[in-house]
Design a protein around this motif. Structure first.
Motif, PDB file in Angstrom:
ATOM      1  N   VAL A 110      -1.550   8.571  11.495  1.00 30.98           N
ATOM      2  CA  VAL A 110      -1.037   6.879  11.978  1.00 30.98           C
ATOM      3  C   VAL A 110       0.176   6.762  11.472  1.00 30.98           C
ATOM      4  O   VAL A 110       0.517   6.917  10.309  1.00 30.98           O
ATOM      5  CB  VAL A 110      -2.296   6.151  11.508  1.00 30.98           C
ATOM      6  CG1 VAL A 110      -1.909   4.618  12.186  1.00 30.98           C
ATOM      7  CG2 VAL A 110      -3.692   6.499  11.896  1.00 30.98           C
ATOM      8  N   PHE A 111       0.911   6.121  12.386  1.00 32.43           N
ATOM      9  CA  PHE A 111       2.137   5.369  12.199  1.00 32.43           C
ATOM     10  C   PHE A 111       2.485   3.979  12.553  1.00 32.43           C
ATOM     11  O   PHE A 111       1.816   3.655  13.546  1.00 32.43           O
ATOM     12  CB  PHE A 111       3.304   6.309  12.667  1.00 32.43           C
ATOM     13  CG  PHE A 111       3.253   7.766  12.379  1.00 32.43           C
ATOM     14  CD1 PHE A 111       4.061   8.276  11.167  1.00 32.43           C
ATOM     15  CD2 PHE A 111       2.571   8.789  13.023  1.00 32.43           C
ATOM     16  CE1 PHE A 111       3.869   9.626  10.719  1.00 32.43           C
ATOM     17  CE2 PHE A 111       2.545   9.946  12.870  1.00 32.43           C
ATOM     18  CZ  PHE A 111       3.303  10.651  11.633  1.00 32.43           C
ATOM     19  N   MET A 112       3.244   3.244  11.782  1.00 33.97           N
ATOM     20  CA  MET A 112       3.722   1.997  12.171  1.00 33.97           C
ATOM     21  C   MET A 112       5.136   2.525  12.577  1.00 33.97           C
ATOM     22  O   MET A 112       5.761   3.383  11.957  1.00 33.97           O
ATOM     23  CB  MET A 112       3.785   0.984  10.915  1.00 33.97           C
ATOM     24  CG  MET A 112       2.403   0.724  10.261  1.00 33.97           C
ATOM     25  SD  MET A 112       2.602  -0.655   9.457  1.00 33.97           S
ATOM     26  CE  MET A 112       3.867  -0.444   8.195  1.00 33.97           C
ATOM     27  N   CYS A 113       5.805   1.607  13.350  1.00 35.19           N
ATOM     28  CA  CYS A 113       7.231   1.680  13.672  1.00 35.19           C
ATOM     29  C   CYS A 113       7.909   0.447  14.160  1.00 35.19           C
ATOM     30  O   CYS A 113       7.251  -0.466  14.863  1.00 35.19           O
ATOM     31  CB  CYS A 113       7.447   2.977  14.542  1.00 35.19           C
ATOM     32  SG  CYS A 113       6.981   2.621  16.189  1.00 35.19           S
ATOM     33  N   ASN A 114       9.086   0.213  13.611  1.00 35.60           N
ATOM     34  CA  ASN A 114       9.874  -0.757  14.369  1.00 35.60           C
ATOM     35  C   ASN A 114      11.542  -0.517  14.222  1.00 35.60           C
ATOM     36  O   ASN A 114      11.682   0.516  13.406  1.00 35.60           O
ATOM     37  CB  ASN A 114       9.651  -2.285  13.954  1.00 35.60           C
ATOM     38  CG  ASN A 114      10.127  -2.528  12.506  1.00 35.60           C
ATOM     39  OD1 ASN A 114      10.965  -1.832  11.961  1.00 35.60           O
ATOM     40  ND2 ASN A 114       9.393  -3.404  12.038  1.00 35.60           N
ATOM     41  N   SER A 115      12.242  -1.119  14.618  1.00 35.16           N
ATOM     42  CA  SER A 115      13.745  -0.597  14.734  1.00 35.16           C
ATOM     43  C   SER A 115      14.253  -0.690  13.207  1.00 35.16           C
ATOM     44  O   SER A 115      15.201  -0.281  13.140  1.00 35.16           O
ATOM     45  CB  SER A 115      14.464  -1.785  15.635  1.00 35.16           C
ATOM     46  OG  SER A 115      14.631  -3.072  15.261  1.00 35.16           O
ATOM     47  N   LEU A 116      13.881  -1.304  12.430  1.00 33.10           N
ATOM     48  CA  LEU A 116      14.234  -1.687  10.964  1.00 33.10           C
ATOM     49  C   LEU A 116      13.609  -0.444  10.044  1.00 33.10           C
ATOM     50  O   LEU A 116      14.361   0.327   9.467  1.00 33.10           O
ATOM     51  CB  LEU A 116      14.003  -2.772  10.408  1.00 33.10           C
ATOM     52  CG  LEU A 116      14.773  -4.076  11.155  1.00 33.10           C
ATOM     53  CD1 LEU A 116      14.684  -5.352  10.108  1.00 33.10           C
ATOM     54  CD2 LEU A 116      16.061  -3.764  11.226  1.00 33.10           C
TER      55      LEU A 116
END
Length: 254
Positions: free
Chosen positions: A218-224
Protein backbone atom coordinates in the motif's frame (compact mmCIF):
# COMPACT_ATOMS: atom_id res chain seq x y z
CA UNK A 1 -0.57 41.29 -0.57
CA UNK A 2 -3.90 42.49 0.81
CA UNK A 3 -7.09 40.45 0.46
CA UNK A 4 -10.46 42.19 0.65
CA UNK A 5 -12.89 40.96 3.29
CA UNK A 6 -15.37 40.80 0.39
CA UNK A 7 -13.25 38.32 -1.56
CA UNK A 8 -15.39 35.39 -2.72
CA UNK A 9 -12.69 32.91 -1.81
CA UNK A 10 -12.89 34.06 1.79
CA UNK A 11 -16.69 34.28 1.88
CA UNK A 12 -17.72 31.22 -0.15
CA UNK A 13 -14.63 29.14 -0.81
CA UNK A 14 -15.03 30.28 -4.42
CA UNK A 15 -11.68 29.25 -5.81
CA UNK A 16 -9.05 26.55 -6.16
CA UNK A 17 -5.36 25.89 -5.55
CA UNK A 18 -2.39 23.64 -6.16
CA UNK A 19 0.76 22.96 -4.14
CA UNK A 20 4.07 22.53 -5.95
CA UNK A 21 7.44 21.14 -4.96
CA UNK A 22 10.45 23.34 -5.67
CA UNK A 23 13.69 21.53 -6.38
CA UNK A 24 16.95 23.18 -7.48
CA UNK A 25 15.10 26.45 -8.11
CA UNK A 26 12.49 24.86 -10.41
CA UNK A 27 8.77 24.09 -9.89
CA UNK A 28 8.37 20.35 -10.31
CA UNK A 29 5.66 18.71 -12.46
CA UNK A 30 4.60 22.18 -13.55
CA UNK A 31 2.60 21.11 -16.61
CA UNK A 32 0.54 18.77 -14.43
CA UNK A 33 -0.15 21.56 -11.94
CA UNK A 34 -1.07 23.90 -14.77
CA UNK A 35 -3.47 21.29 -16.14
CA UNK A 36 -5.07 21.02 -12.69
CA UNK A 37 -5.55 24.79 -12.50
CA UNK A 38 -7.00 24.80 -16.00
CA UNK A 39 -9.47 22.01 -15.17
CA UNK A 40 -10.66 23.84 -12.04
CA UNK A 41 -10.99 27.09 -14.00
CA UNK A 42 -13.19 25.40 -16.59
CA UNK A 43 -15.41 23.43 -14.21
CA UNK A 44 -15.93 26.40 -11.87
CA UNK A 45 -16.62 28.77 -14.79
CA UNK A 46 -13.73 31.14 -14.05
CA UNK A 47 -12.38 33.46 -16.73
CA UNK A 48 -9.54 31.97 -18.76
CA UNK A 49 -6.28 32.12 -16.82
CA UNK A 50 -3.17 33.92 -17.98
CA UNK A 51 -1.11 30.75 -17.77
CA UNK A 52 2.11 32.39 -18.94
CA UNK A 53 1.88 35.05 -16.24
CA UNK A 54 1.24 32.40 -13.57
CA UNK A 55 4.15 30.33 -14.90
CA UNK A 56 6.50 33.31 -14.81
CA UNK A 57 5.43 34.21 -11.28
CA UNK A 58 6.07 30.66 -10.07
CA UNK A 59 9.45 30.53 -11.77
CA UNK A 60 10.35 33.79 -10.03
CA UNK A 61 9.12 32.49 -6.66
CA UNK A 62 11.18 29.31 -7.06
CA UNK A 63 14.37 31.07 -8.15
CA UNK A 64 17.27 30.40 -5.79
CA UNK A 65 15.34 27.90 -3.65
CA UNK A 66 17.03 24.52 -3.34
CA UNK A 67 14.01 22.77 -1.83
CA UNK A 68 10.66 24.27 -0.91
CA UNK A 69 6.97 24.58 -1.67
CA UNK A 70 4.94 27.00 -3.77
CA UNK A 71 1.20 27.36 -3.36
CA UNK A 72 -0.89 28.90 -6.13
CA UNK A 73 -4.31 29.95 -4.87
CA UNK A 74 -6.90 31.52 -7.15
CA UNK A 75 -10.18 33.11 -6.02
CA UNK A 76 -12.91 34.70 -8.12
CA UNK A 77 -12.10 38.01 -6.46
CA UNK A 78 -14.69 40.55 -5.30
CA UNK A 79 -18.17 41.08 -6.73
CA UNK A 80 -21.60 39.63 -7.28
CA UNK A 81 -24.64 39.78 -5.03
CA UNK A 82 -24.60 37.00 -2.48
CA UNK A 83 -23.84 33.73 -4.23
CA UNK A 84 -24.49 35.34 -7.61
CA UNK A 85 -21.46 35.63 -9.86
CA UNK A 86 -19.95 39.03 -10.65
CA UNK A 87 -20.72 40.22 -14.16
CA UNK A 88 -17.05 40.88 -14.89
CA UNK A 89 -15.02 38.78 -12.43
CA UNK A 90 -11.41 39.71 -11.72
CA UNK A 91 -9.78 36.62 -10.18
CA UNK A 92 -7.24 37.08 -7.43
CA UNK A 93 -4.04 35.05 -7.80
CA UNK A 94 -2.00 34.49 -4.66
CA UNK A 95 1.41 32.79 -4.84
CA UNK A 96 3.27 31.93 -1.64
CA UNK A 97 6.44 30.03 -0.80
CA UNK A 98 7.09 27.88 2.28
CA UNK A 99 9.53 25.31 3.66
CA UNK A 100 9.46 21.72 2.47
CA UNK A 101 8.05 19.22 5.03
CA UNK A 102 11.29 17.51 6.09
CA UNK A 103 9.54 14.47 7.59
CA UNK A 104 8.56 13.32 4.09
CA UNK A 105 12.12 12.02 3.57
CA UNK A 106 11.76 9.78 6.63
CA UNK A 107 8.36 8.60 5.44
CA UNK A 108 9.77 7.60 2.03
CA UNK A 109 12.52 5.50 3.60
CA UNK A 110 10.78 4.06 6.68
CA UNK A 111 7.12 3.99 5.66
CA UNK A 112 4.10 5.24 7.61
CA UNK A 113 1.50 3.86 9.99
CA UNK A 114 -2.14 4.61 9.17
CA UNK A 115 -5.38 4.40 11.08
CA UNK A 116 -8.90 4.67 9.69
CA UNK A 117 -10.51 8.09 10.15
CA UNK A 118 -13.92 8.30 11.84
CA UNK A 119 -14.76 11.27 9.61
CA UNK A 120 -16.20 10.28 6.24
CA UNK A 121 -16.39 12.20 2.99
CA UNK A 122 -19.73 13.26 1.55
CA UNK A 123 -20.58 12.87 -2.14
CA UNK A 124 -20.47 15.75 -4.61
CA UNK A 125 -19.67 14.50 -8.12
CA UNK A 126 -19.63 18.07 -9.52
CA UNK A 127 -16.37 18.75 -7.69
CA UNK A 128 -14.99 15.23 -7.32
CA UNK A 129 -11.29 15.14 -8.14
CA UNK A 130 -10.87 18.94 -7.99
CA UNK A 131 -8.77 20.83 -5.47
CA UNK A 132 -11.21 23.62 -4.62
CA UNK A 133 -11.03 25.89 -1.59
CA UNK A 134 -13.84 23.91 0.07
CA UNK A 135 -11.68 21.75 2.33
CA UNK A 136 -13.50 21.71 5.69
CA UNK A 137 -13.76 17.92 5.63
CA UNK A 138 -9.97 17.70 5.35
CA UNK A 139 -9.53 20.24 8.14
CA UNK A 140 -11.57 18.06 10.51
CA UNK A 141 -9.88 14.89 9.28
CA UNK A 142 -6.43 16.41 9.91
CA UNK A 143 -7.49 17.66 13.34
CA UNK A 144 -8.58 14.17 14.33
CA UNK A 145 -5.45 12.61 12.83
CA UNK A 146 -3.24 14.89 14.94
CA UNK A 147 -4.72 13.30 18.07
CA UNK A 148 -3.74 9.78 17.02
CA UNK A 149 -0.50 7.85 17.28
CA UNK A 150 -0.54 6.97 13.57
CA UNK A 151 1.32 9.11 11.04
CA UNK A 152 -1.81 9.69 8.94
CA UNK A 153 -5.32 8.40 8.34
CA UNK A 154 -7.16 6.46 5.68
CA UNK A 155 -10.40 8.19 4.71
CA UNK A 156 -13.65 6.51 3.62
CA UNK A 157 -16.77 8.01 2.09
CA UNK A 158 -20.28 7.81 3.55
CA UNK A 159 -20.77 4.45 1.79
CA UNK A 160 -17.56 3.09 3.36
CA UNK A 161 -15.61 3.10 0.11
CA UNK A 162 -11.90 3.83 0.51
CA UNK A 163 -11.12 7.24 -1.04
CA UNK A 164 -7.76 8.70 0.02
CA UNK A 165 -5.58 9.72 2.96
CA UNK A 166 -5.80 13.10 4.70
CA UNK A 167 -3.73 14.90 2.03
CA UNK A 168 -2.70 12.27 -0.47
CA UNK A 169 -3.96 9.63 -2.86
CA UNK A 170 -3.84 5.91 -2.14
CA UNK A 171 -2.47 3.11 -4.30
CA UNK A 172 -2.65 -0.60 -3.50
CA UNK A 173 -0.82 -3.46 -5.17
CA UNK A 174 -2.36 -6.94 -5.50
CA UNK A 175 -0.87 -9.72 -7.63
CA UNK A 176 1.44 -7.20 -9.33
CA UNK A 177 -1.49 -4.99 -10.37
CA UNK A 178 -1.88 -1.39 -9.18
CA UNK A 179 -5.24 -0.02 -8.10
CA UNK A 180 -6.39 3.36 -6.85
CA UNK A 181 -9.81 4.27 -5.41
CA UNK A 182 -12.46 5.66 -7.74
CA UNK A 183 -12.90 9.41 -7.27
CA UNK A 184 -16.15 9.78 -9.19
CA UNK A 185 -18.14 10.93 -6.16
CA UNK A 186 -15.56 12.63 -3.91
CA UNK A 187 -11.88 13.00 -3.18
CA UNK A 188 -9.04 14.83 -4.92
CA UNK A 189 -7.03 13.51 -7.85
CA UNK A 190 -3.47 14.49 -7.11
CA UNK A 191 -0.81 15.61 -9.55
CA UNK A 192 1.55 12.76 -8.62
CA UNK A 193 -1.20 10.20 -9.23
CA UNK A 194 -1.70 11.73 -12.67
CA UNK A 195 2.03 11.42 -13.34
CA UNK A 196 2.06 7.76 -12.27
CA UNK A 197 -1.02 7.01 -14.36
CA UNK A 198 0.77 8.36 -17.46
CA UNK A 199 3.73 5.99 -16.94
CA UNK A 200 2.31 2.97 -15.11
CA UNK A 201 -0.89 0.98 -15.52
CA UNK A 202 -3.11 1.89 -12.56
CA UNK A 203 -6.75 0.81 -12.50
CA UNK A 204 -9.26 3.12 -10.83
CA UNK A 205 -12.02 1.14 -9.11
CA UNK A 206 -14.23 1.07 -6.03
CA UNK A 207 -12.20 -0.26 -3.11
CA UNK A 208 -13.37 -1.32 0.34
CA UNK A 209 -11.32 -1.53 3.52
CA UNK A 210 -10.93 -5.30 3.06
CA UNK A 211 -9.22 -4.70 -0.31
CA UNK A 212 -6.62 -2.51 1.37
CA UNK A 213 -6.05 -4.91 4.26
CA UNK A 214 -5.52 -7.80 1.80
CA UNK A 215 -3.13 -5.86 -0.46
CA UNK A 216 0.45 -7.00 -1.07
CA UNK A 217 1.60 -3.39 -0.66
CA UNK A 218 0.00 0.00 0.00
CA UNK A 219 1.26 3.50 -0.85
CA UNK A 220 0.31 7.12 -0.26
CA UNK A 221 1.35 9.71 -2.82
CA UNK A 222 1.20 13.41 -3.60
CA UNK A 223 3.34 15.92 -5.46
CA UNK A 224 5.40 16.79 -2.37
CA UNK A 225 5.96 13.42 -0.69
CA UNK A 226 6.17 11.34 -3.86
CA UNK A 227 5.48 7.64 -3.29
CA UNK A 228 5.39 6.66 0.40
CA UNK A 229 5.04 3.02 1.58
CA UNK A 230 2.42 2.16 4.20
CA UNK A 231 3.84 -0.28 6.76
CA UNK A 232 0.66 -0.73 8.81
CA UNK A 233 -3.04 0.07 8.85
CA UNK A 234 -4.35 -0.17 12.41
CA UNK A 235 -3.45 -3.78 13.40
CA UNK A 236 -2.63 -4.97 9.88
CA UNK A 237 1.12 -4.96 9.16
CA UNK A 238 2.49 -4.90 5.60
CA UNK A 239 5.91 -6.08 4.43
CA UNK A 240 7.93 -2.86 4.19
CA UNK A 241 10.72 -4.38 2.11
CA UNK A 242 8.22 -5.60 -0.48
CA UNK A 243 6.81 -2.08 -0.68
CA UNK A 244 10.26 -0.49 -0.97
CA UNK A 245 11.19 -2.86 -3.81
CA UNK A 246 7.94 -2.06 -5.63
CA UNK A 247 8.50 1.65 -5.02
CA UNK A 248 11.88 1.46 -6.78
CA UNK A 249 10.34 -0.35 -9.76
CA UNK A 250 7.49 2.14 -10.08
CA UNK A 251 9.76 5.18 -9.77
CA UNK A 252 12.06 3.73 -12.42
CA UNK A 253 9.24 4.16 -14.96
CA UNK A 254 8.99 7.92 -14.39
Amino acid sequence: MEISYKDRGLNYGDGFFTTIKIESGQPQLWQYHLARLRQCQQVLCFPELDEQAITNACLEAAKGCGLGVIKVLITRGVGGRGYGLPEHPEPKIIITQSDFPAHYFKWQEQGVCLSVSDIKLGHQPLFAGLKTLNRLEQVLIKAQASQQVADDVLVLDIDDNVIECSASNLIIVKNNQLFTPSLKLCGIKGVYLSLLSDHTQIKSKSLCLHDVLEADAVFMCNSLMGLVPVKSLDKQVFNLQTALDLKSKIEATL
